[in-house]
Structures are given as structure tokens and as C-alpha cells.
Design a protein around this motif. Structure first.
Motif, PDB file in Angstrom:
ATOM      1  N   GLU A  98       0.835  -1.207   0.000  1.00  0.00           N
ATOM      2  CA  GLU A  98       0.000   0.000   0.000  1.00  0.00           C
ATOM      3  C   GLU A  98       0.866   1.251   0.000  1.00  0.00           C
ATOM      4  O   GLU A  98       0.560   2.226  -0.688  1.00  0.00           O
ATOM      5  CB  GLU A  98      -0.930   0.001   1.210  1.00  0.00           C
ATOM      6  N   GLN A  99       1.962   1.233   0.738  1.00  0.00           N
ATOM      7  CA  GLN A  99       2.879   2.373   0.768  1.00  0.00           C
ATOM      8  C   GLN A  99       3.537   2.573  -0.596  1.00  0.00           C
ATOM      9  O   GLN A  99       3.750   3.702  -1.025  1.00  0.00           O
ATOM     10  CB  GLN A  99       3.932   2.181   1.853  1.00  0.00           C
ATOM     11  N   VAL A 100       3.849   1.482  -1.285  1.00  0.00           N
ATOM     12  CA  VAL A 100       4.436   1.577  -2.623  1.00  0.00           C
ATOM     13  C   VAL A 100       3.432   2.213  -3.583  1.00  0.00           C
ATOM     14  O   VAL A 100       3.785   3.093  -4.379  1.00  0.00           O
ATOM     15  CB  VAL A 100       4.883   0.184  -3.132  1.00  0.00           C
ATOM     16  N   ILE A 101       2.175   1.797  -3.494  1.00  0.00           N
ATOM     17  CA  ILE A 101       1.137   2.343  -4.375  1.00  0.00           C
ATOM     18  C   ILE A 101       0.974   3.842  -4.129  1.00  0.00           C
ATOM     19  O   ILE A 101       0.887   4.634  -5.079  1.00  0.00           O
ATOM     20  CB  ILE A 101      -0.196   1.591  -4.178  1.00  0.00           C
ATOM     21  N   VAL A 102       0.948   4.260  -2.871  1.00  0.00           N
ATOM     22  CA  VAL A 102       0.839   5.690  -2.540  1.00  0.00           C
ATOM     23  C   VAL A 102       2.015   6.452  -3.139  1.00  0.00           C
ATOM     24  O   VAL A 102       1.836   7.519  -3.738  1.00  0.00           O
ATOM     25  CB  VAL A 102       0.748   5.900  -1.010  1.00  0.00           C
ATOM     26  N   ALA A 103       3.222   5.914  -3.022  1.00  0.00           N
ATOM     27  CA  ALA A 103       4.409   6.578  -3.579  1.00  0.00           C
ATOM     28  C   ALA A 103       4.321   6.681  -5.098  1.00  0.00           C
ATOM     29  O   ALA A 103       4.667   7.726  -5.672  1.00  0.00           O
ATOM     30  CB  ALA A 103       5.675   5.820  -3.165  1.00  0.00           C
ATOM     31  N   ILE A 104       3.846   5.646  -5.750  1.00  0.00           N
ATOM     32  CA  ILE A 104       3.706   5.676  -7.211  1.00  0.00           C
ATOM     33  C   ILE A 104       2.690   6.738  -7.614  1.00  0.00           C
ATOM     34  O   ILE A 104       2.924   7.519  -8.540  1.00  0.00           O
ATOM     35  CB  ILE A 104       3.293   4.290  -7.749  1.00  0.00           C
ATOM     36  N   GLU A 105       1.557   6.776  -6.905  1.00  0.00           N
ATOM     37  CA  GLU A 105       0.502   7.745  -7.243  1.00  0.00           C
ATOM     38  C   GLU A 105       0.949   9.185  -7.003  1.00  0.00           C
ATOM     39  O   GLU A 105       0.362  10.103  -7.558  1.00  0.00           O
ATOM     40  CB  GLU A 105      -0.764   7.425  -6.457  1.00  0.00           C
ATOM     41  N   GLN A 106       1.972   9.412  -6.197  1.00  0.00           N
ATOM     42  CA  GLN A 106       2.473  10.763  -5.939  1.00  0.00           C
ATOM     43  C   GLN A 106       3.624  11.139  -6.871  1.00  0.00           C
ATOM     44  O   GLN A 106       4.086  12.277  -6.845  1.00  0.00           O
ATOM     45  CB  GLN A 106       2.923  10.884  -4.483  1.00  0.00           C
ATOM     46  N   SER A 107       4.038  10.208  -7.719  1.00  0.00           N
ATOM     47  CA  SER A 107       5.178  10.473  -8.608  1.00  0.00           C
ATOM     48  C   SER A 107       4.772  11.339  -9.796  1.00  0.00           C
ATOM     49  O   SER A 107       3.599  11.432 -10.171  1.00  0.00           O
ATOM     50  CB  SER A 107       5.770   9.155  -9.118  1.00  0.00           C
TER      51      SER A 107
END
Length: 176
Positions: free
Chosen positions: A145-154
């Protein structure tokens, strides 16, 4: 000094009468794994002498808060230690009570030393390994979930979202 650190990771009854067990062994110093023995109510029901070296055992040490690069824990020489997986299956003799039958998983070293990996009821082993597996999967889901959040903020993701908005306005896609 502790020669082995061993753990029962999974205990499953995939079919009536069958028992599947697996776990890991961390060898320390000069002693080496010889075998895993499985007993149920004092009778040997199975075992294995096969080990597969775990490709990411150093990663598992780091998960446990131990960093092999910044000094090894007491008794752990990275050059002479290794982390391996073991796995075996056996038949459960009938009739056996899951709640009262005593399951013993014992590790034997090449030097003849024995280490108890698990002693308890079959039901306890099933429960503890299932709970441990659930906790491990919950931690992994949280990491993802943390990886997905980071991707969506890129920047890439923001640019992708703008591109899809343009394509939707032009009627080229229904993709969200």
C-alpha cells in the motif's frame, strides 16, 4: 553458545491424514544441519535431511532488526553461517486427537546435538503457524500500500492521469 536457530513456519493438514511442515534453520559457526525429525505422541512419523539455502536469509535478518553489514549478532559469522529452508510431509496415524496429540519437531546437527524446534499439540502448531502467516501477509500488504501511494504521488503518475483525462475528453478511452 546457540548452534542453531530454528523455526516452524508452516503446519498444514492439506488432506485428511496428511501433515505438511516447513520452516527455517540458521546455522551458526561450525555445526551443520543433519536432519529434522517429526514425532507425534512419541512415535517418529517423518522427517527430512534435505535443506535448501534461503536466497534472502540476510534480508530476513534485517527484518528481525539485525544488520549483517554493521556487525553480526553474537555467534553469527556471516562467512560460516547460512539460513536454509526445510520441508517435509508425513501421514498422521489414526486415530489422533489434534488437541491432545503432542507434536515434536527436532533438529539434529552433524555433531549429534539436538534442538527442539516445536513441542505442543497439533492444533497449537496449526494455529500458531496460521496466525504467523497472517501477520506476515498483513505486513506485506501494508508495504505494498505504501508503494502504491508513492507511485501515485510520482511525476509519472500525475502525467499519466493528465494523459488519460485528455484521452477521455477525446473519447479515445474509458480507462480510469
Amino acid at each position: 553458545m546457540l548452534v542453531f536457530e530454528a523455526h516452524l513456519e508452516t503446519c498444514l493438514v492439506p488432506r485428511a491424514g496428511d501433515l505438511e511442515l516447513s520452516g527455517w534453520v540458521l546455522e551458526r559457526g561450525g555445526a551443520r544441519f543433519a536432519s529434522i525429525e517429526i514425532e507425534l505422541d512419541g512415535k517418529r512419523v517423518g522427517g527430512t535431511d534435505a535443506l535448501v539455502e534461503h536466497p534472502d536469509w540476510r534480508g530476513r535478518l534485517e527484518e528481525a532488526g539485525l544488520n549483517p553489514e554493521h556487525g553480526a549478532p553474537a555467534g553469527l559469522d556471516p562467512g560460516r553461517s547460512r539460513r536454509c529452508r526445510w520441508q517435509c510431509g508425513c501421514r498422521i496415524p489414526a486415530p489422533v486427537s489434534r488437541s491432545s496429540a503432542v507434536l515434536l519437531v527436532r533438529l539434529q546437527s552433524d555433531l549429534g546435538a539436538a534442538t527442539e524446534v516445536f513441542r505442543g499439540s497439533l492444533e497449537e502448531a496449526l494455529y500458531l503457524t496460521a496466525a504467523s502467516g497472517f501477520a506476515r501477509h498483513a505486513r506485506r500488504a501494508q508495504e505494498l500500500e505504501q508503494v502504491i501511494v508513492a507511485i501515485e504521488q510520482s511525476r509519472f503518475w500525475k502525467l499519466r492521469e493528465r494523459w488519460l483525462a485528455v484521452k477521455r475528453r477525446l473519447g479515445l478511452t474509458d480507462e480510469r
